[in-house]
Motif scaffolding. Structure first.
Motif, PDB file in Angstrom:
ATOM      1  N   THR A  32       0.806  -1.218   0.000  1.00 33.36           N
ATOM      2  CA  THR A  32       0.000   0.000   0.000  1.00 33.36           C
ATOM      3  C   THR A  32       0.835   1.262   0.000  1.00 33.36           C
ATOM      4  O   THR A  32       0.465   2.261   0.583  1.00 33.36           O
ATOM      5  N   GLY A  33       2.006   1.181  -0.653  1.00 28.35           N
ATOM      6  CA  GLY A  33       2.783   2.394  -0.831  1.00 28.35           C
ATOM      7  C   GLY A  33       3.277   2.997   0.463  1.00 28.35           C
ATOM      8  O   GLY A  33       3.824   2.316   1.313  1.00 28.35           O
ATOM      9  N   ALA A  34       3.049   4.316   0.639  1.00 28.59           N
ATOM     10  CA  ALA A  34       3.593   5.028   1.794  1.00 28.59           C
ATOM     11  C   ALA A  34       2.951   4.580   3.099  1.00 28.59           C
ATOM     12  O   ALA A  34       3.547   4.627   4.154  1.00 28.59           O
ATOM     13  N   GLY A  35       1.687   4.156   3.043  1.00 32.66           N
ATOM     14  CA  GLY A  35       1.033   3.609   4.228  1.00 32.66           C
ATOM     15  C   GLY A  35       0.870   4.607   5.349  1.00 32.66           C
ATOM     16  O   GLY A  35       0.679   5.798   5.125  1.00 32.66           O
ATOM     17  N   ASP A  36       0.983   4.118   6.594  1.00 30.50           N
ATOM     18  CA  ASP A  36       0.735   4.964   7.757  1.00 30.50           C
ATOM     19  C   ASP A  36       2.014   5.537   8.363  1.00 30.50           C
ATOM     20  O   ASP A  36       1.958   6.249   9.369  1.00 30.50           O
ATOM     21  N   ASN A  38       4.323   4.006   9.993  1.00 27.62           N
ATOM     22  CA  ASN A  38       4.810   3.244  11.148  1.00 27.62           C
ATOM     23  C   ASN A  38       5.442   1.941  10.658  1.00 27.62           C
ATOM     24  O   ASN A  38       4.737   0.973  10.385  1.00 27.62           O
ATOM     25  N   LEU A  39       6.755   1.947  10.536  1.00 24.70           N
ATOM     26  CA  LEU A  39       7.448   0.771  10.044  1.00 24.70           C
ATOM     27  C   LEU A  39       7.584  -0.277  11.145  1.00 24.70           C
ATOM     28  O   LEU A  39       7.986   0.031  12.267  1.00 24.70           O
ATOM     29  N   ARG A  40       7.274  -1.509  10.788  1.00 23.60           N
ATOM     30  CA  ARG A  40       7.389  -2.624  11.730  1.00 23.60           C
ATOM     31  C   ARG A  40       8.287  -3.691  11.123  1.00 23.60           C
ATOM     32  O   ARG A  40       8.038  -4.160  10.007  1.00 23.60           O
ATOM     33  N   ILE A  41       9.325  -4.075  11.864  1.00 30.13           N
ATOM     34  CA  ILE A  41      10.294  -5.058  11.392  1.00 30.13           C
ATOM     35  C   ILE A  41      10.300  -6.237  12.357  1.00 30.13           C
ATOM     36  O   ILE A  41      10.575  -6.070  13.553  1.00 30.13           O
ATOM     37  N   SER A  42       9.989  -7.420  11.861  1.00 29.75           N
ATOM     38  CA  SER A  42       9.977  -8.612  12.707  1.00 29.75           C
ATOM     39  C   SER A  42      11.385  -9.201  12.817  1.00 29.75           C
ATOM     40  O   SER A  42      12.055  -9.406  11.797  1.00 29.75           O
ATOM     41  N   VAL A  43      11.818  -9.484  14.035  1.00 25.90           N
ATOM     42  CA  VAL A  43      13.125 -10.082  14.294  1.00 25.90           C
ATOM     43  C   VAL A  43      12.944 -11.167  15.348  1.00 25.90           C
ATOM     44  O   VAL A  43      11.917 -11.229  16.018  1.00 25.90           O
ATOM     45  N   TRP A  44      13.952 -12.029  15.485  1.00 24.79           N
ATOM     46  CA  TRP A  44      13.833 -13.078  16.510  1.00 24.79           C
ATOM     47  C   TRP A  44      14.733 -12.830  17.710  1.00 24.79           C
ATOM     48  O   TRP A  44      14.799 -13.642  18.615  1.00 24.79           O
ATOM     49  N   THR A  45      15.403 -11.699  17.733  1.00 24.67           N
ATOM     50  CA  THR A  45      16.282 -11.433  18.864  1.00 24.67           C
ATOM     51  C   THR A  45      15.617 -10.518  19.883  1.00 24.67           C
ATOM     52  O   THR A  45      14.900  -9.593  19.516  1.00 24.67           O
ATOM     53  N   ALA A  46      15.890 -10.815  21.151  1.00 24.83           N
ATOM     54  CA  ALA A  46      15.506  -9.914  22.239  1.00 24.83           C
ATOM     55  C   ALA A  46      16.757  -9.443  22.971  1.00 24.83           C
ATOM     56  O   ALA A  46      16.664  -8.797  24.019  1.00 24.83           O
ATOM     57  N   ASN A  47      17.929  -9.762  22.406  1.00 20.66           N
ATOM     58  CA  ASN A  47      19.196  -9.350  22.999  1.00 20.66           C
ATOM     59  C   ASN A  47      19.260  -7.826  23.070  1.00 20.66           C
ATOM     60  O   ASN A  47      19.077  -7.129  22.068  1.00 20.66           O
ATOM     61  N   LYS A  48      19.525  -7.305  24.268  1.00 18.14           N
ATOM     62  CA  LYS A  48      19.471  -5.852  24.461  1.00 18.14           C
ATOM     63  C   LYS A  48      20.511  -5.118  23.636  1.00 18.14           C
ATOM     64  O   LYS A  48      20.265  -3.995  23.163  1.00 18.14           O
ATOM     65  N   ASP A  49      21.675  -5.722  23.434  1.00 24.00           N
ATOM     66  CA  ASP A  49      22.707  -5.070  22.625  1.00 24.00           C
ATOM     67  C   ASP A  49      22.322  -5.058  21.148  1.00 24.00           C
ATOM     68  O   ASP A  49      22.556  -4.069  20.443  1.00 24.00           O
ATOM     69  N   ASN A  93      -1.914  -9.237   8.315  1.00 24.88           N
ATOM     70  CA  ASN A  93      -1.275  -8.289   9.231  1.00 24.88           C
ATOM     71  C   ASN A  93       0.239  -8.409   9.127  1.00 24.88           C
ATOM     72  O   ASN A  93       0.925  -8.682  10.115  1.00 24.88           O
ATOM     73  N   PRO A  94       0.792  -8.231   7.929  1.00 31.25           N
ATOM     74  CA  PRO A  94       2.225  -8.463   7.745  1.00 31.25           C
ATOM     75  C   PRO A  94       3.071  -7.331   8.311  1.00 31.25           C
ATOM     76  O   PRO A  94       2.639  -6.171   8.326  1.00 31.25           O
ATOM     77  N   PRO A  95       4.272  -7.642   8.774  1.00 30.35           N
ATOM     78  CA  PRO A  95       5.224  -6.574   9.080  1.00 30.35           C
ATOM     79  C   PRO A  95       5.679  -5.956   7.760  1.00 30.35           C
ATOM     80  O   PRO A  95       5.396  -6.482   6.677  1.00 30.35           O
ATOM     81  N   ASP A  96       6.385  -4.856   7.851  1.00 28.52           N
ATOM     82  CA  ASP A  96       6.896  -4.214   6.637  1.00 28.52           C
ATOM     83  C   ASP A  96       8.175  -4.889   6.150  1.00 28.52           C
ATOM     84  O   ASP A  96       8.402  -5.015   4.948  1.00 28.52           O
ATOM     85  N   LEU A  97       9.002  -5.307   7.106  1.00 28.10           N
ATOM     86  CA  LEU A  97      10.226  -6.038   6.809  1.00 28.10           C
ATOM     87  C   LEU A  97      10.370  -7.141   7.846  1.00 28.10           C
ATOM     88  O   LEU A  97       9.699  -7.130   8.881  1.00 28.10           O
ATOM     89  N   GLY A 320       3.061  -5.510   2.823  1.00 28.56           N
ATOM     90  CA  GLY A 320       3.169  -4.605   3.965  1.00 28.56           C
ATOM     91  C   GLY A 320       2.440  -3.301   3.733  1.00 28.56           C
ATOM     92  O   GLY A 320       2.139  -2.918   2.597  1.00 28.56           O
ATOM     93  N   ARG A 321       2.169  -2.579   4.804  1.00 31.86           N
ATOM     94  CA  ARG A 321       1.421  -1.322   4.699  1.00 31.86           C
ATOM     95  C   ARG A 321       2.268  -0.187   4.146  1.00 31.86           C
ATOM     96  O   ARG A 321       1.740   0.796   3.641  1.00 31.86           O
ATOM     97  N   ASN A 322       3.587  -0.317   4.271  1.00 35.10           N
ATOM     98  CA  ASN A 322       4.474   0.803   3.936  1.00 35.10           C
ATOM     99  C   ASN A 322       5.587   0.346   2.989  1.00 35.10           C
ATOM    100  O   ASN A 322       6.775   0.503   3.283  1.00 35.10           O
ATOM    101  N   VAL A 323       5.217  -0.202   1.855  1.00 38.90           N
ATOM    102  CA  VAL A 323       6.215  -0.802   0.973  1.00 38.90           C
ATOM    103  C   VAL A 323       7.269   0.215   0.542  1.00 38.90           C
ATOM    104  O   VAL A 323       8.473  -0.081   0.550  1.00 38.90           O
ATOM    105  N   ASP A 324       6.848   1.419   0.169  1.00 36.21           N
ATOM    106  CA  ASP A 324       7.809   2.421  -0.296  1.00 36.21           C
ATOM    107  C   ASP A 324       8.817   2.776   0.797  1.00 36.21           C
ATOM    108  O   ASP A 324      10.029   2.809   0.562  1.00 36.21           O
ATOM    109  N   LEU A 325       8.322   3.043   2.014  1.00 38.96           N
ATOM    110  CA  LEU A 325       9.214   3.375   3.117  1.00 38.96           C
ATOM    111  C   LEU A 325      10.047   2.166   3.522  1.00 38.96           C
ATOM    112  O   LEU A 325      11.212   2.301   3.910  1.00 38.96           O
TER     113      LEU A 325
END
Length: 431
Positions: A32-36, A38-49, A93-97, A320-325
């Protein structure tokens, strides 16, 4: 890569099936192009560093882009990462990346969930697309298209407790490497000495293997010239070379008792084992050990020097909602400057960064010699662990078939022939 890959792959079976059923279409775009904003990136790490570094890159990206409202790294549970990710994709409800395991790359690409980023990467001269090592892109390519950037190309290596090996009278692996004598037989001999001398509970552990995560055995398989399947989808488990590879481990477990047998566990970092095979992206805990340690590439075997690489790719999701971004952030977060920052934890695929001097700036635990031999040389000569369409089911069927091999009196050759009978239909159809 820091998830427990066994649980990720096993839990991913239902999710990848849903992915194929509900997410195909739009592989070259279609969100959906520029979207809202709010970029959301799914990762599997919770490591604080890790998250501090990623959030810093996200904050810098938003600094001069008023259209970006937020950049959020969503830490999904490692135990069911692939299921959670593919469920999001299939349910609209996909993440953007998101991060993707190399073994699951084919499923995501064939389901057309990812944007081909090659045109954008090539069009931006400052991105330096030609700086990317071609051999490290193979898993993510289809023709001239590139569907993810392998931000982490992490070789498997042997890390060892030098004090424990010395106390057991075993040779130092780094010295064996320098003499051209660092082989799997030499590793097995050192492991047996440690166990016999009771310096540690075991001489060697294979990180996260535990007789369930069978693809952790790729280093041993490759050393014998064996592979689980071929490029033309023929099962490789019935190859006599595979029998030799599996029997090598069985001898260590049931005869020498120098590596944990089924049901046993040992932690390298607490000193319960003198050596461990794991990826260089996971060496953080070595900063806290009190004993002298070392690192060397995988040993050579009957098939010669066969280094093995694990990967994680970053991709832009077509729905994703923000494909361009998302495409902008993809280019920004993986450019040369940010790739150098990520190299602190994740070995990069950029040739300009694969020097001991450059990597030393962000990798304080490894010496320049270790960086050269364990990371750089391995990345240039090694092979990425193979994936396949329908990998989740394929992996589970293989694990189930191999269970029969992990007993003292198993008929290895018969077990492996039975594995081929079980997985050949999946290899043929990809599902």
């Amino acid at each position: 890569m820091n998830p427990t890959r066994r649980s990720i792959i096993a839990a991913g079976a239902a999710g990848v099936a849903a992915l194929a059923a509900g997410c195909s279409g739009g592989g070259s775009g279609g969100g959906t192009g520029a979207g809202d904003g709010n970029l959301r990136i799914s990762v599997w790490t919770a490591n604080k560093d890790h998250l501090a570094l990623l959030n810093g890159i996200g904050k810098a990206f938003t600094a001069d882009r008023p259209e970006v409202r937020s950049v959020t790294f969503e830490s999904l549970n490692p135990s069911d990462y692939t299921t959670a990710l593919t469920t999001q994709l299939a349910s609209g409800n996909p993440p953007d990346l998101g991060w993707i395991l190399e073994t699951n790359a084919a499923d995501f690409i064939e389901a057309e969930t990812l944007v081909d980023m090659a045109p954008d990467m090539k069009a931006d001269a400052s991105y330096r697309y030609n700086d990317l090592e071609p051999a490290l892109l193979h898993q993510w390519r289809r023709g001239t298209s590139l569907f993810a950037y392998p931000f982490s190309s992490s070789p498997f290596a042997v890390f060892y407790n030098a004090d424990a090996l010395a106390k057991a009278g075993a040779a130092d692996p780094a010295e064996l490497l320098a003499d051209g004598a660092w082989t799997w037989d030499a590793l097995a001999e050192a492991a047996k000495k440690v166990t016999d001398a009771k310096v540690a509970r075991f001489g060697l552990v294979i990180h996260e293997f535990e007789y369930k995560q069978w693809d952790r055995l790729y280093p041993i398989m490759g050393a014998y010239g064996a592979a689980p399947w071929t490029s033309d989808d023929a099962c490789g488990f019935a190859d006599p070379k595979m029998t030799d590879a599996i029997d090598f481990l069985r001898d260590m477990a049931f005869t020498d008792r120098s590596t944990p047998a089924p049901g046993d566990q040992a932690d390298f970092f607490s000193g319960e084992s003198a050596m461990v095979i794991f990826q260089v992206s996971k060496i953080g805990p070595l900063a806290d050990v009190t004993w002298k340690w070392g690192a060397v590439p995988l040993p050579s075997g009957p098939a010669g020097d066969r280094q093995v690489i694990g990967q994680a790719g970053l991709g832009v999701f077509a729905k994703g909602r923000n494909v361009d971004l998302a495409k902008e952030f993809f280019l920004y977060s993986t450019n040369t400057e940010n790739a150098a920052k990520l190299a602190r934890f994740f070995p990069p695929p950029r040739a300009s960064l694969l020097t001991s001097e450059t990597l030393a700036e962000t990798n304080p635990l490894l010496s320049k010699e270790q960086l050269q031999k364990v990371i750089i040389d391995s990345l240039k000569s090694g092979t990425v662990r193979p994936g396949h369409t329908g990998y989740a089911r394929l992996s589970e069927q293989t694990r189930a078939g191999l269970d029969a091999a992990w007993t003292p009196k198993a008929d290895t050759r018969k077990v492996l022939r039975d594995v081929c009978t079980s997985i050949q239909p999946i290899l043929r159809t990809g599902s």
